[in-house]
Design a protein around this motif. Structure first.
Motif, PDB file in Angstrom:
ATOM      1  N   UNK A 239       5.608   8.354 -28.525  1.00  0.00           N
ATOM      2  CA  UNK A 239       7.057   8.501 -28.699  1.00  0.00           C
ATOM      3  C   UNK A 239       7.660   7.255 -29.327  1.00  0.00           C
ATOM      4  N   UNK A 240       7.237   6.093 -28.850  1.00  0.00           N
ATOM      5  CA  UNK A 240       7.826   4.861 -29.350  1.00  0.00           C
ATOM      6  C   UNK A 240       7.409   4.543 -30.778  1.00  0.00           C
ATOM      7  N   UNK A 241       6.182   4.872 -31.165  1.00  0.00           N
ATOM      8  CA  UNK A 241       5.774   4.621 -32.540  1.00  0.00           C
ATOM      9  C   UNK A 241       6.637   5.435 -33.503  1.00  0.00           C
ATOM     10  N   UNK A 242       6.914   6.680 -33.143  1.00  0.00           N
ATOM     11  CA  UNK A 242       7.805   7.504 -33.967  1.00  0.00           C
ATOM     12  C   UNK A 242       9.235   6.975 -33.914  1.00  0.00           C
ATOM     13  N   UNK A 243       9.690   6.597 -32.729  1.00  0.00           N
ATOM     14  CA  UNK A 243      11.055   6.092 -32.573  1.00  0.00           C
ATOM     15  C   UNK A 243      11.279   4.815 -33.381  1.00  0.00           C
ATOM     16  N   UNK A 244      10.361   3.879 -33.246  1.00  0.00           N
ATOM     17  CA  UNK A 244      10.526   2.599 -33.927  1.00  0.00           C
ATOM     18  C   UNK A 244      10.508   2.773 -35.439  1.00  0.00           C
ATOM     19  N   UNK A 245       9.636   3.667 -35.916  1.00  0.00           N
ATOM     20  CA  UNK A 245       9.597   3.939 -37.353  1.00  0.00           C
ATOM     21  C   UNK A 245      10.901   4.567 -37.818  1.00  0.00           C
ATOM     22  N   UNK A 246      11.400   5.536 -37.066  1.00  0.00           N
ATOM     23  CA  UNK A 246      12.661   6.199 -37.433  1.00  0.00           C
ATOM     24  C   UNK A 246      13.808   5.194 -37.479  1.00  0.00           C
ATOM     25  N   UNK A 247      13.885   4.313 -36.494  1.00  0.00           N
ATOM     26  CA  UNK A 247      14.958   3.314 -36.469  1.00  0.00           C
ATOM     27  C   UNK A 247      14.879   2.410 -37.692  1.00  0.00           C
ATOM     28  N   UNK A 248      13.684   1.956 -38.032  1.00  0.00           N
ATOM     29  CA  UNK A 248      13.550   1.079 -39.197  1.00  0.00           C
ATOM     30  C   UNK A 248      13.896   1.811 -40.494  1.00  0.00           C
ATOM     31  N   UNK A 249      13.432   3.041 -40.628  1.00  0.00           N
ATOM     32  CA  UNK A 249      13.701   3.782 -41.859  1.00  0.00           C
ATOM     33  C   UNK A 249      15.182   4.103 -42.031  1.00  0.00           C
ATOM     34  N   UNK A 250      15.881   4.337 -40.945  1.00  0.00           N
ATOM     35  CA  UNK A 250      17.284   4.747 -41.033  1.00  0.00           C
ATOM     36  C   UNK A 250      18.254   3.578 -40.907  1.00  0.00           C
ATOM     37  N   UNK A 251      17.833   2.494 -40.251  1.00  0.00           N
ATOM     38  CA  UNK A 251      18.753   1.389 -40.020  1.00  0.00           C
ATOM     39  C   UNK A 251      18.356   0.085 -40.706  1.00  0.00           C
ATOM     40  N   UNK A 252      17.058  -0.162 -40.816  1.00  0.00           N
ATOM     41  CA  UNK A 252      16.610  -1.431 -41.394  1.00  0.00           C
ATOM     42  C   UNK A 252      15.381  -1.237 -42.273  1.00  0.00           C
ATOM     43  N   UNK A 253      15.513  -0.509 -43.393  1.00  0.00           N
ATOM     44  CA  UNK A 253      14.353  -0.286 -44.258  1.00  0.00           C
ATOM     45  C   UNK A 253      13.777  -1.575 -44.825  1.00  0.00           C
ATOM     46  N   UNK A 254      14.560  -2.649 -44.852  1.00  0.00           N
ATOM     47  CA  UNK A 254      14.058  -3.934 -45.328  1.00  0.00           C
ATOM     48  C   UNK A 254      12.966  -4.499 -44.426  1.00  0.00           C
ATOM     49  N   UNK A 255      12.941  -4.044 -43.181  1.00  0.00           N
ATOM     50  CA  UNK A 255      11.960  -4.575 -42.233  1.00  0.00           C
ATOM     51  C   UNK A 255      10.537  -4.216 -42.629  1.00  0.00           C
ATOM     52  N   UNK A 256      10.326  -3.020 -43.164  1.00  0.00           N
ATOM     53  CA  UNK A 256       8.981  -2.625 -43.551  1.00  0.00           C
ATOM     54  C   UNK A 256       8.468  -3.486 -44.703  1.00  0.00           C
ATOM     55  N   UNK A 257       9.354  -3.821 -45.630  1.00  0.00           N
ATOM     56  CA  UNK A 257       8.950  -4.708 -46.720  1.00  0.00           C
ATOM     57  C   UNK A 257       8.585  -6.087 -46.179  1.00  0.00           C
ATOM     58  N   UNK A 258       9.342  -6.544 -45.189  1.00  0.00           N
ATOM     59  CA  UNK A 258       9.021  -7.837 -44.572  1.00  0.00           C
ATOM     60  C   UNK A 258       7.671  -7.790 -43.873  1.00  0.00           C
ATOM     61  N   UNK A 259       7.403  -6.708 -43.155  1.00  0.00           N
ATOM     62  CA  UNK A 259       6.129  -6.583 -42.440  1.00  0.00           C
ATOM     63  C   UNK A 259       4.952  -6.473 -43.410  1.00  0.00           C
TER      64      UNK A 259
END
Length: 394
Positions: A240-260
């Motif tokens: 649940x959390x892996x899906x939740x955390x991904x959804x939050x980043x994609x919808x609220x902070x897409x810049x985070x994935x580029x940083x990671x």
């Protein structure tokens, strides 16, 4: 006594924290609530009070004689419903076998599983359901390998878990049938590991149990319940959390994935902040009963009364975490309660962090263009909130 208000507050759709929690935090004293099943309870929403209750031995988890406030027809079983000295005795094998060192040693394998899942999803083409192809398979594979469960039995566990953790979609008969089937299966697996040890967590639990004095050893039934707790906690919550955390980043902070993608060492900070930020549970659960009159937040909780701790609200308490509704990976998240606190702190917390860090990093590194490809479909009638389907493209 104050008339209890209907509870839970959060909705199934999305991961917002209901406004009623803010009202409760700003109102002196505790709020009295009524869940779908059981007696009324006091609700704790502020961080310092939540932390205090979770660590206070004057609150018991083991009062089985009460009509426990709950969202499910049947109360939880096993380790979560015990107090010392039984809790100490039962948790000891898990503490010896489920260590942070063991979790860290598993990181390369978790990374390989996460990357393999992402590559498989990519090979199928976009759009794809991230829940079905990554968020579920990775934790299932990790916990299956840990417990030594045959790969072909994976779907059995998913069905049993969905039924046991349902808040309204399953009848008491469904719940008892799923619990009975899971206990029988775990018992057979435990007996097999007793006769044929392997390099897995179940064998480690058996060895750790056997190190105890005969009078302190967990029984076969208690070990079975411990393994079930590890399964449900290690699979369902992490998925649940892996899906939740991904959804939050994609919808609220897409810049985070580029940083990671460029700085994978930042995964620890991002996961810590996301765990604080996301209110995972649909409601507070697992009541604690006052063994004597206890003052909590200006309210006297009388002996025998149940208290519920709202972890999601406590983690968004502005008095502990300034600007609590902002995602800030550079903030100090020390003391967040996503894994609980006190003697019932999640035994698998270290492994969950590894899985979430490696899962997000694999997505960021292998799919730098990851984006939403439609609206998420949300789970309903479930204790843990999160997407049932998360369509993505890249």
């Amino acid at each position: 006594m104050t008339t209890p208000v209907p509870y839970p507050f959060n909705t199934d759709t999305g991961l917002d924290l209901a406004d009623a929690y803010r009202v409760a935090q700003d109102t002196p004293g505790l709020l009295r609530v009524q869940l779908p099943y059981g007696e009324p309870a006091w609700l704790v929403t502020r961080h310092h009070e939540a932390r205090a209750v979770l660590a206070d031995a004057r609150f018991s988890r083991a009062d089985a004689q009460r009509d426990a406030p709950r969202t499910t027809p049947v109360s939880p079983i096993g380790l979560v419903a015990t107090d010392p000295p039984d809790h100490t005795r039962l948790r000891r094998p898990a503490a010896r076998a489920f260590t942070a060192r063991r979790a860290e040693a598993l990181r390369p394998r978790v990374r390989a599983l996460a990357e393999d899942a992402v590559r498989r999803m990519t090979a199928r083409g976009a759009p794809a359901d991230l829940v079905e192809h990554v968020a579920l398979p990775v934790p299932i594979a990790v916990i299956r390998e840990l417990l030594g469960v045959p790969a072909e039995d994976r779907d059995l566990f998913r069905g049993w878990s969905d039924t046991i953790l349902s808040t309204s979609g399953a009848t008491p008969q469904d719940f008892l049938a799923a619990t009975g089937s899971l206990k029988a299966y775990m018992g057979e697996l435990l007996d097999r590991r007793q006769a044929e040890p392997a390099d897995d967590l179940m064998t480690a639990l058996l060895r750790a149990r056997d190190e105890d004095a005969p009078d302190d050893r967990a029984s076969r039934d208690e070990l079975i319940e411990l393994c079930i707790a590890i399964l449900l906690g290690g699979y369902e919550t992490t998925a649940s959390q892996l899906a939740n955390l991904t959804w939050v980043l994609l919808t609220e902070r897409p810049d985070a994935l580029a940083e990671l993608a460029g700085r994978p060492e930042r995964a620890r900070a991002w996961v810590g902040e996301l765990l604080r930020y996301v209110p995972l549970a649909a409601s507070a659960s697992l009541p604690r009963y006052a063994l004597e009159d206890v003052e909590v937040g200006g309210t006297t909780v009388r002996a025998g009364e149940p208290v519920l701790v709202a972890i999601g609200a406590a983690n968004r308490d502005a008095l502990r975490f300034p600007r609590p509704d902002a995602l800030d990976p550079d903030r100090d998240t020390t003391g967040h309660l996503a894994f609980g606190h006190g003697i019932h702190h999640c035994a698998g917390a270290a492994l969950a962090r590894v899985e979430l860090e490696e899962g997000l990093t694999a997505l960021a590194r292998l799919l730098p263009g990851l984006r939403m490809a439609g609206d998420a479909t949300w789970k309903t009638a479930a204790f843990l909130r999160g997407p049932a389907a998360l369509p993505v493209a890249w």
